[in-house]
Design a protein around this motif. Structure first.
Motif, PDB file in Angstrom:
ATOM      1  N   ASN A   1      37.436  38.993  56.190  1.00 31.71           N
ATOM      2  CA  ASN A   1      35.977  39.096  56.131  1.00 31.71           C
ATOM      3  C   ASN A   1      35.405  38.820  54.746  1.00 31.71           C
ATOM      4  N   LYS A   2      36.250  38.308  53.843  1.00 32.31           N
ATOM      5  CA  LYS A   2      35.797  38.024  52.491  1.00 32.31           C
ATOM      6  C   LYS A   2      35.458  36.540  52.340  1.00 32.31           C
ATOM      7  N   LYS A   3      34.592  36.266  51.388  1.00 33.35           N
ATOM      8  CA  LYS A   3      34.188  34.901  51.085  1.00 33.35           C
ATOM      9  C   LYS A   3      34.973  34.396  49.878  1.00 33.35           C
ATOM     10  N   ILE A   4      35.520  33.189  49.988  1.00 33.45           N
ATOM     11  CA  ILE A   4      36.211  32.567  48.847  1.00 33.45           C
ATOM     12  C   ILE A   4      35.181  31.818  48.004  1.00 33.45           C
ATOM     13  N   GLU A   5      35.234  32.067  46.697  1.00 32.31           N
ATOM     14  CA  GLU A   5      34.255  31.483  45.797  1.00 32.31           C
ATOM     15  C   GLU A   5      34.940  30.767  44.634  1.00 32.31           C
ATOM     16  N   SER A   6      34.260  29.768  44.100  1.00 35.02           N
ATOM     17  CA  SER A   6      34.704  29.103  42.873  1.00 35.02           C
ATOM     18  C   SER A   6      33.616  29.264  41.815  1.00 35.02           C
ATOM     19  N   PHE A   7      34.014  29.117  40.547  1.00 37.43           N
ATOM     20  CA  PHE A   7      33.082  29.315  39.444  1.00 37.43           C
ATOM     21  C   PHE A   7      33.204  28.162  38.461  1.00 37.43           C
ATOM     22  N   LYS A   8      32.074  27.758  37.906  1.00 37.79           N
ATOM     23  CA  LYS A   8      32.049  26.605  37.006  1.00 37.79           C
ATOM     24  C   LYS A   8      32.797  26.863  35.702  1.00 37.79           C
ATOM     25  N   PHE A   9      32.803  28.127  35.235  1.00 35.47           N
ATOM     26  CA  PHE A   9      33.398  28.408  33.928  1.00 35.47           C
ATOM     27  C   PHE A   9      34.928  28.404  33.962  1.00 35.47           C
ATOM     28  N   LEU A  10      35.489  28.393  35.185  1.00 34.99           N
ATOM     29  CA  LEU A  10      36.947  28.475  35.308  1.00 34.99           C
ATOM     30  C   LEU A  10      37.425  27.453  36.330  1.00 34.99           C
ATOM     31  N   GLU A  11      38.269  26.544  35.881  1.00 31.92           N
ATOM     32  CA  GLU A  11      38.782  25.470  36.736  1.00 31.92           C
ATOM     33  C   GLU A  11      40.232  25.741  37.102  1.00 31.92           C
ATOM     34  N   GLY A  12      40.567  25.581  38.372  1.00 32.40           N
ATOM     35  CA  GLY A  12      41.962  25.700  38.795  1.00 32.40           C
ATOM     36  C   GLY A  12      42.242  26.822  39.759  1.00 32.40           C
ATOM     37  N   LEU A  13      41.313  27.786  39.894  1.00 33.71           N
ATOM     38  CA  LEU A  13      41.525  28.929  40.774  1.00 33.71           C
ATOM     39  C   LEU A  13      40.262  29.246  41.553  1.00 33.71           C
ATOM     40  N   ASN A  14      40.453  29.823  42.740  1.00 36.05           N
ATOM     41  CA  ASN A  14      39.357  30.362  43.535  1.00 36.05           C
ATOM     42  C   ASN A  14      39.484  31.881  43.594  1.00 36.05           C
ATOM     43  N   PHE A  15      38.392  32.546  43.935  1.00 33.88           N
ATOM     44  CA  PHE A  15      38.361  33.998  43.880  1.00 33.88           C
ATOM     45  C   PHE A  15      37.670  34.584  45.112  1.00 33.88           C
ATOM     46  N   TYR A  16      37.851  35.894  45.303  1.00 31.55           N
ATOM     47  CA  TYR A  16      37.081  36.658  46.281  1.00 31.55           C
ATOM     48  C   TYR A  16      36.739  37.999  45.640  1.00 31.55           C
ATOM     49  N   LYS A  17      35.654  38.606  46.098  1.00 32.68           N
ATOM     50  CA  LYS A  17      35.218  39.879  45.526  1.00 32.68           C
ATOM     51  C   LYS A  17      35.968  41.026  46.216  1.00 32.68           C
ATOM     52  N   GLY A  18      36.674  41.816  45.411  1.00 31.66           N
ATOM     53  CA  GLY A  18      37.467  42.911  45.941  1.00 31.66           C
ATOM     54  C   GLY A  18      36.946  44.256  45.489  1.00 31.66           C
ATOM     55  N   ARG A  19      37.857  45.187  45.277  1.00 29.96           N
ATOM     56  CA  ARG A  19      37.494  46.551  44.889  1.00 29.96           C
ATOM     57  C   ARG A  19      36.690  46.576  43.597  1.00 29.96           C
ATOM     58  N   TYR A  20      35.783  47.516  43.540  1.00 28.90           N
ATOM     59  CA  TYR A  20      34.961  47.741  42.341  1.00 28.90           C
ATOM     60  C   TYR A  20      34.191  46.478  41.933  1.00 28.90           C
ATOM     61  N   SER A  21      33.922  45.606  42.906  1.00 24.84           N
ATOM     62  CA  SER A  21      33.196  44.354  42.665  1.00 24.84           C
ATOM     63  C   SER A  21      33.899  43.469  41.636  1.00 24.84           C
ATOM     64  N   VAL A  22      35.213  43.585  41.557  1.00 20.11           N
ATOM     65  CA  VAL A  22      36.016  42.716  40.696  1.00 20.11           C
ATOM     66  C   VAL A  22      36.457  41.500  41.507  1.00 20.11           C
ATOM     67  N   PHE A  23      36.452  40.336  40.887  1.00 18.22           N
ATOM     68  CA  PHE A  23      36.884  39.108  41.555  1.00 18.22           C
ATOM     69  C   PHE A  23      38.384  38.885  41.310  1.00 18.22           C
ATOM     70  N   PHE A  24      39.135  38.721  42.411  1.00 21.13           N
ATOM     71  CA  PHE A  24      40.587  38.520  42.346  1.00 21.13           C
ATOM     72  C   PHE A  24      40.928  37.086  42.740  1.00 21.13           C
ATOM     73  N   ASN A  25      41.952  36.528  42.102  1.00 25.78           N
ATOM     74  CA  ASN A  25      42.363  35.171  42.477  1.00 25.78           C
ATOM     75  C   ASN A  25      42.918  35.150  43.901  1.00 25.78           C
ATOM     76  N   VAL A  26      42.572  34.111  44.646  1.00 31.52           N
ATOM     77  CA  VAL A  26      43.093  33.958  46.012  1.00 31.52           C
ATOM     78  C   VAL A  26      44.610  33.814  45.943  1.00 31.52           C
ATOM     79  N   GLY A  27      45.309  34.583  46.769  1.00 31.22           N
ATOM     80  CA  GLY A  27      46.772  34.606  46.744  1.00 31.22           C
ATOM     81  C   GLY A  27      47.322  35.793  45.990  1.00 31.22           C
ATOM     82  N   ARG A  28      46.515  36.324  45.075  1.00 31.85           N
ATOM     83  CA  ARG A  28      46.913  37.468  44.256  1.00 31.85           C
ATOM     84  C   ARG A  28      48.348  37.294  43.753  1.00 31.85           C
TER      85      ARG A  28
END
Length: 414
Positions: free
Chosen positions: A24-51
């Motif tokens: 139920n999470k959304k995968i997101e990418s960010f302009k400031f960081l190239e090479g990884l995607n993220f999702y919002k997890g606990r404490y509103s921290v963004f974790f790399n997909v695959g962890r």
């Protein structure tokens, strides 16, 4: 391992990982960081997909500000590959925590596998390795197969079935829990491996005795690297040092197919240390907005947590914990091992007192396999030359014979 086009950045890997762990999470990418995607997890921290189910990550920072008021947690960063430019945000903070050692063989340093062995091991060790390989090939019908690219699904399912059986057998002997065997992780590996193999981003390297897998390695592939993700061997063949034999056969495949690096990935094992030409570190990186007090507090909270985990791991508390959890989960099945007495006999008993048995056909005698294979290692003959007997009217007494040497095996009840 190359940073470009890794298996962990593919749509296949990320889509399957999402379906298993963050539906139920959304995968997101960010302009400031190239090479990884993220999702919002606990404490509103963004974790790399695959962890931490990846086997190495790298990224490049860019001068954009979409990191503002955020914290990013990146597992398993490879610092020796994670090159950065000077073009990154000035208010972005980075905390780094060394977590695991990694090991690899740089095959470019050696022209052939013989050159590698000559420069890595002593003469005595090289002789032993050759002995293990020759004895295994002499005693059994050994073949190897790399399942890579187009693959028969029935064969794939068969190999994965043996894979779990061998892992259960191995870690039952060690009496320790193994994370990859947890149902959620194992179901992920089984689903993701097939499409990645077909895309040539993964493989299963299998050593067979006849049609039965006795060693299996699940690998990830980059353009010129093979990354050992999970490996296991049948402990019944341990007398032949099959772990080293499996690695040497995989190494042969790498040389035959123009691979530059065989990466044993994270985690310390003696064989990795002995076989590798380079030891490196896996780091956890925490990126945060230095101008946001809440981002800073969360970043340092995670950083201190991972520092504590690394300290406990250094003290081997994690091993004790995994042994404890294994005992708790298997408390009903656990029982002391039976005492075994092996005696050399000058001659076989009268045949009327013996019943010939086939340990490969009759599962009731599968517990004898290791003893038969140990006997084979001693006599160095094909399995077909060995006879196995049960002594009539005696409980748990067996005889192994090649016509010249006879061993009696007596299993005492606890």
């Amino acid at each position: 391992m190359e940073t470009k086009s890794t298996p962990f950045s593919t749509n296949t890997f990320q889509k399957v990982w999402k379906s298993h762990f963050i539906q139920n999470k959304k995968i997101e990418s960010f302009k400031f960081l190239e090479g990884l995607n993220f999702y919002k997890g606990r404490y509103s921290v963004f974790f790399n997909v695959g962890r931490n189910l990846t086997k190495g990550n790298s990224y490049v920072l860019k001068n954009f500000e979409d990191y503002k008021n955020k914290v990013f947690m990146i597992y398993d960063v490879l610092p020796h590959l994670n090159t950065q430019t000077n073009d990154f945000p000035k208010d972005l903070g980075i905390l780094k925590s060394t977590q695991y050692p990694g090991f690899l063989i740089d095959l470019k340093q050696y022209n052939t596998i013989d050159d590698y062995l000559l420069n890595t091991f002593s003469k005595n060790t090289r002789m032993k390795m050759r002995k293990f390989t020759k004895r295994l090939d002499k005693c059994f019908n050994i073949s190897v197969k790399m399942l890579y690219g187009k693959i028969d699904k029935e064969e794939y399912n068969k190999v994965f079935g043996y894979f779990m059986t061998l892992l259960q057998k191995r870690y039952s002997e060690k009496q320790i829990s193994y994370n990859n065997m947890q149902p959620d992780e194992w179901s992920f590996y089984k689903e993701v491996a097939l499409p990645l193999i077909e895309e040539k981003k993964a493989s299963l390297f299998v050593v067979y005795n006849d049609q039965t897998p006795i060693a299996i390695t699940y690998n990830y592939h980059t353009e010129s690297s093979v990354i050992d993700a999970i490996t296991v061997f049948d402990i019944d063949y341990s007398k032949f040092n099959i772990g080293y034999v499996n690695n040497l056969k995989l190494l042969n495949w790498c040389y035959d197919n123009g691979i530059n690096t065989l990466d044993f990935s994270k985690g310390y094992f003696d064989y990795k240390k002995r076989m590798s030409s380079l030891q490196y570190d896996f780091e956890y990186h925490i990126l945060y907005d230095k101008k946001s007090i809440f981002s800073k507090l969360k970043a340092y909270g995670f950083h201190n947590f991972f520092k504590l985990k690394a300290y406990l791991r250094h003290k081997k508390i994690d091993i004790k914990f995994h042994k404890f959890t294994y005992r708790i989960k298997n408390i009903k099945q656990s029982k002391p091992e039976n005492k075994i007495i092996i005696t050399k006999l000058e001659k076989l008993p009268v045949f009327d007192n013996l019943t010939e048995i086939n340990i490969l056909v009759n599962e009731d005698y599968s517990f004898l396999k290791k003893h038969v294979y140990d006997f084979l290692y001693l006599v160095v003959e094909p399995y077909a030359n060995i006879k196995s007997y049960k002594i009539k009217n005696e409980k748990n007494v067996y005889i192994l014979s090649n016509g010249k040497l006879n061993h009696q095996i007596k299993i005492l009840d606890n």
